[in-house]
Design a protein around this motif. Structure first.
Motif, mmCIF file in Angstrom:
data_model
loop_
_atom_site.group_PDB
_atom_site.id
_atom_site.type_symbol
_atom_site.label_atom_id
_atom_site.label_comp_id
_atom_site.label_asym_id
_atom_site.label_seq_id
_atom_site.Cartn_x
_atom_site.Cartn_y
_atom_site.Cartn_z
ATOM 1 N N TYR A 78 0.824 -1.205 0.000
ATOM 2 C CA TYR A 78 0.000 0.000 0.000
ATOM 3 C C TYR A 78 0.864 1.264 0.000
ATOM 4 N N THR A 79 2.012 1.191 0.658
ATOM 5 C CA THR A 79 2.954 2.316 0.608
ATOM 6 C C THR A 79 3.460 2.521 -0.813
ATOM 7 N N ALA A 80 3.839 1.412 -1.463
ATOM 8 C CA ALA A 80 4.333 1.485 -2.837
ATOM 9 C C ALA A 80 3.241 1.944 -3.796
ATOM 10 N N PHE A 81 2.010 1.487 -3.571
ATOM 11 C CA PHE A 81 0.890 1.875 -4.430
ATOM 12 C C PHE A 81 0.603 3.376 -4.292
ATOM 13 N N ARG A 82 0.596 3.860 -3.051
ATOM 14 C CA ARG A 82 0.356 5.288 -2.818
ATOM 15 C C ARG A 82 1.473 6.125 -3.444
ATOM 16 N N ASN A 83 2.709 5.683 -3.288
ATOM 17 C CA ASN A 83 3.832 6.412 -3.881
ATOM 18 C C ASN A 83 3.762 6.406 -5.409
ATOM 19 N N SER A 84 3.299 5.302 -5.981
ATOM 20 C CA SER A 84 3.149 5.226 -7.437
ATOM 21 C C SER A 84 2.127 6.240 -7.933
ATOM 22 N N ILE A 85 1.012 6.366 -7.197
ATOM 23 C CA ILE A 85 -0.012 7.335 -7.573
ATOM 24 C C ILE A 85 0.535 8.758 -7.474
ATOM 25 N N VAL A 86 1.199 9.070 -6.354
ATOM 26 C CA VAL A 86 1.769 10.406 -6.157
ATOM 27 C C VAL A 86 2.822 10.699 -7.220
ATOM 28 N N LEU A 163 18.220 12.742 -0.801
ATOM 29 C CA LEU A 163 17.862 11.374 -1.196
ATOM 30 C C LEU A 163 17.747 10.423 -0.011
ATOM 31 N N SER A 164 18.390 10.739 1.099
ATOM 32 C CA SER A 164 18.346 9.846 2.258
ATOM 33 C C SER A 164 17.379 10.329 3.335
ATOM 34 N N ASN A 165 16.594 11.339 3.015
ATOM 35 C CA ASN A 165 15.583 11.851 3.948
ATOM 36 C C ASN A 165 14.204 11.376 3.491
ATOM 37 N N GLN A 166 13.417 10.847 4.412
ATOM 38 C CA GLN A 166 12.115 10.284 4.054
ATOM 39 C C GLN A 166 11.155 11.322 3.474
ATOM 40 N N SER A 167 11.276 12.563 3.876
ATOM 41 C CA SER A 167 10.332 13.588 3.434
ATOM 42 C C SER A 167 10.642 14.144 2.045
ATOM 43 N N THR A 168 11.863 13.913 1.547
ATOM 44 C CA THR A 168 12.245 14.495 0.248
ATOM 45 C C THR A 168 12.731 13.471 -0.779
ATOM 46 N N SER A 169 12.846 12.200 -0.411
ATOM 47 C CA SER A 169 13.375 11.196 -1.350
ATOM 48 C C SER A 169 12.448 11.010 -2.554
ATOM 49 N N LEU A 170 11.147 10.875 -2.310
ATOM 50 C CA LEU A 170 10.199 10.710 -3.420
ATOM 51 C C LEU A 170 10.123 11.979 -4.250
ATOM 52 N N ASN A 258 9.472 4.043 -2.369
ATOM 53 C CA ASN A 258 9.180 2.743 -2.992
ATOM 54 C C ASN A 258 7.920 2.848 -3.847
ATOM 55 N N VAL A 259 7.973 2.305 -5.042
ATOM 56 C CA VAL A 259 6.828 2.270 -5.951
ATOM 57 C C VAL A 259 6.597 0.818 -6.384
ATOM 58 N N LEU A 260 5.505 0.558 -7.071
ATOM 59 C CA LEU A 260 5.142 -0.821 -7.400
ATOM 60 C C LEU A 260 6.196 -1.559 -8.224
ATOM 61 N N PRO A 261 6.812 -0.947 -9.259
ATOM 62 C CA PRO A 261 7.864 -1.679 -9.977
ATOM 63 C C PRO A 261 9.047 -2.056 -9.088
ATOM 64 N N ILE A 262 9.454 -1.153 -8.193
ATOM 65 C CA ILE A 262 10.547 -1.450 -7.264
ATOM 66 C C ILE A 262 10.121 -2.536 -6.289
ATOM 67 N N TYR A 263 8.887 -2.458 -5.801
ATOM 68 C CA TYR A 263 8.368 -3.450 -4.860
ATOM 69 C C TYR A 263 8.323 -4.833 -5.501
ATOM 70 N N SER A 264 7.902 -4.902 -6.758
ATOM 71 C CA SER A 264 7.883 -6.184 -7.480
ATOM 72 C C SER A 264 9.298 -6.741 -7.638
ATOM 73 N N SER A 281 3.284 -7.639 -10.357
ATOM 74 C CA SER A 281 3.341 -7.245 -11.772
ATOM 75 C C SER A 281 1.977 -7.364 -12.432
ATOM 76 N N MET A 282 1.235 -8.413 -12.093
ATOM 77 C CA MET A 282 -0.088 -8.599 -12.669
ATOM 78 C C MET A 282 -1.070 -7.544 -12.180
ATOM 79 N N ILE A 283 -0.945 -7.125 -10.930
ATOM 80 C CA ILE A 283 -1.798 -6.050 -10.426
ATOM 81 C C ILE A 283 -1.522 -4.765 -11.202
ATOM 82 N N MET A 284 -0.253 -4.470 -11.452
ATOM 83 C CA MET A 284 0.097 -3.306 -12.266
ATOM 84 C C MET A 284 -0.463 -3.442 -13.676
ATOM 85 N N PHE A 285 -0.361 -4.633 -14.239
ATOM 86 C CA PHE A 285 -0.849 -4.885 -15.598
ATOM 87 C C PHE A 285 -2.352 -4.641 -15.687
#
Length: 305
Positions: A78-86, A163-170, A258-264, A281-285
């Motif tokens: 869910y973290t990766a999915f939310r990050n993918s949307i953002v 890049l190593s700070n959680q608030s600015t990495s994405l 983290n995003v869905l491709p990285i999570y996969s 991968s199938m969920i992304m597809f």
């Protein structure tokens, strides 16, 4: 009345010509079968089996939707999915907005226009590995040029670890991806603008319409098909971005980028849970397939109207 009959030689020649036509399309058919259909079918099959590093060479058992259930129970998904949307939404908004502004700018005639337009394409032509590495260097907390500029201007007092700070990495990966996508958006939109009939704008000027009304009532309606195609391609390409995020942050720190491709990838090649990685991968597809179906439906409605 004269009846003409096809001789055996003509029939043979026509049959050979027909087979010859099929031979021309055979390479592309083989390419689609081997590199498109087979990976999709294999990935679907893998997502319904229990395959990991321990039983990879053994007999694989059918487990149904167990991998999908495990994926949906994982908070990281869910973290990766939310990050993918953002990541997708912010990248598309700024890529399209800045790209459209530049397309309107370069649609005017001025000295050096072609040279400047060619220089803009460099960002898109560079390999993604080089772009990601350059941004990784620029945003480095110890010797990055971004910190040097901000400190020189007095905006920050000490170096910041972007890049190593959680608030600015994405955010850092989004900025890099925006920089890559602006030239592509600009070129596609500029092509659409240059295909506009000048007579419409001349008639609008005679009717007293200003630049804003011309843009709203002429440019936007005529550019609608181009904009829809561009947004559709942008969603597909951005949602599955892997390399630029993997090189810059690898999904970290603490899954903040983290995003869905990285999570996969992590499930398949870090934890060696190949089946669960295939399920991601199938969920992304499926998500991208649904988006494509919505786009096709909108296109069909436009053609009907």
């Amino acid at each position: 009345m004269v009846h003409s009959a096809m001789t055996p030689a003509k029939r043979s020649s026509r049959s050979f010509s027909s087979w010859n036509n099929y031979l021309f399309v055979l390479p592309i058919v083989l390419f689609v079968l081997v590199f498109v259909l087979f990976p999709i079918v294999y990935n679907i099959t893998l997502s319904f089996q229990d395959v990991n590093v321990y039983n990879f060479k053994k007999e694989h058992h059918f487990v149904g939707f167990e991998n999908y259930v495990s994926t949906f129970k994982d908070p990281v998904f869910y973290t990766a999915f939310r990050n993918s949307i953002v990541f997708t939404v912010f990248s598309l908004v700024f890529q399209f907005g800045i790209g459209f502004a530049l397309a309107l700018f370069f649609n005017r005639r001025f000295p050096g226009r072609n040279l400047m337009r060619s220089l803009m394409l460099l960002a898109w032509m560079l390999p993604m590995v080089i772009t990601a590495s350059v941004f990784q260097w620029m945003l480095n907390g110890d010797y990055g040029v971004v910190n040097f500029i901000l400190q020189s201007l007095g905006i920050i007092d000490q170096p910041y670890s972007w890049l190593s700070n959680q608030s600015t990495s994405l955010l850092s990966t989004i900025i890099a991806n925006i920089w890559v996508g602006i030239p592509f958006n600009m070129i596609i939109l500029l092509t659409g603008l240059q295909g506009m009939p000048e007579q419409l704008y001349e008639a609008a000027k005679l009717d007293g319409a200003g630049k804003l009304k011309q843009f709203r009532h002429i440019t936007l309606p005529l550019m609608r098909p181009t904009i829809l195609i561009l947004i559709m391609l942008g969603i597909i390409n951005t949602f599955k971005v892997f390399d630029i995020i993997f090189i810059m942050t690898a999904g970290g720190p603490v899954n903040s980028s983290n995003v869905l491709p990285i999570y996969s990838y992590q499930m398949s090649f870090t934890k060696f849970e190949f089946s669960q990685g295939a399920s991601v991968s199938m969920i992304m597809f499926v998500i991208l397939l649904l988006i494509a179906m919505v786009y096709l439906r909108m296109t069909n409605k436009e053609e009907a109207n």
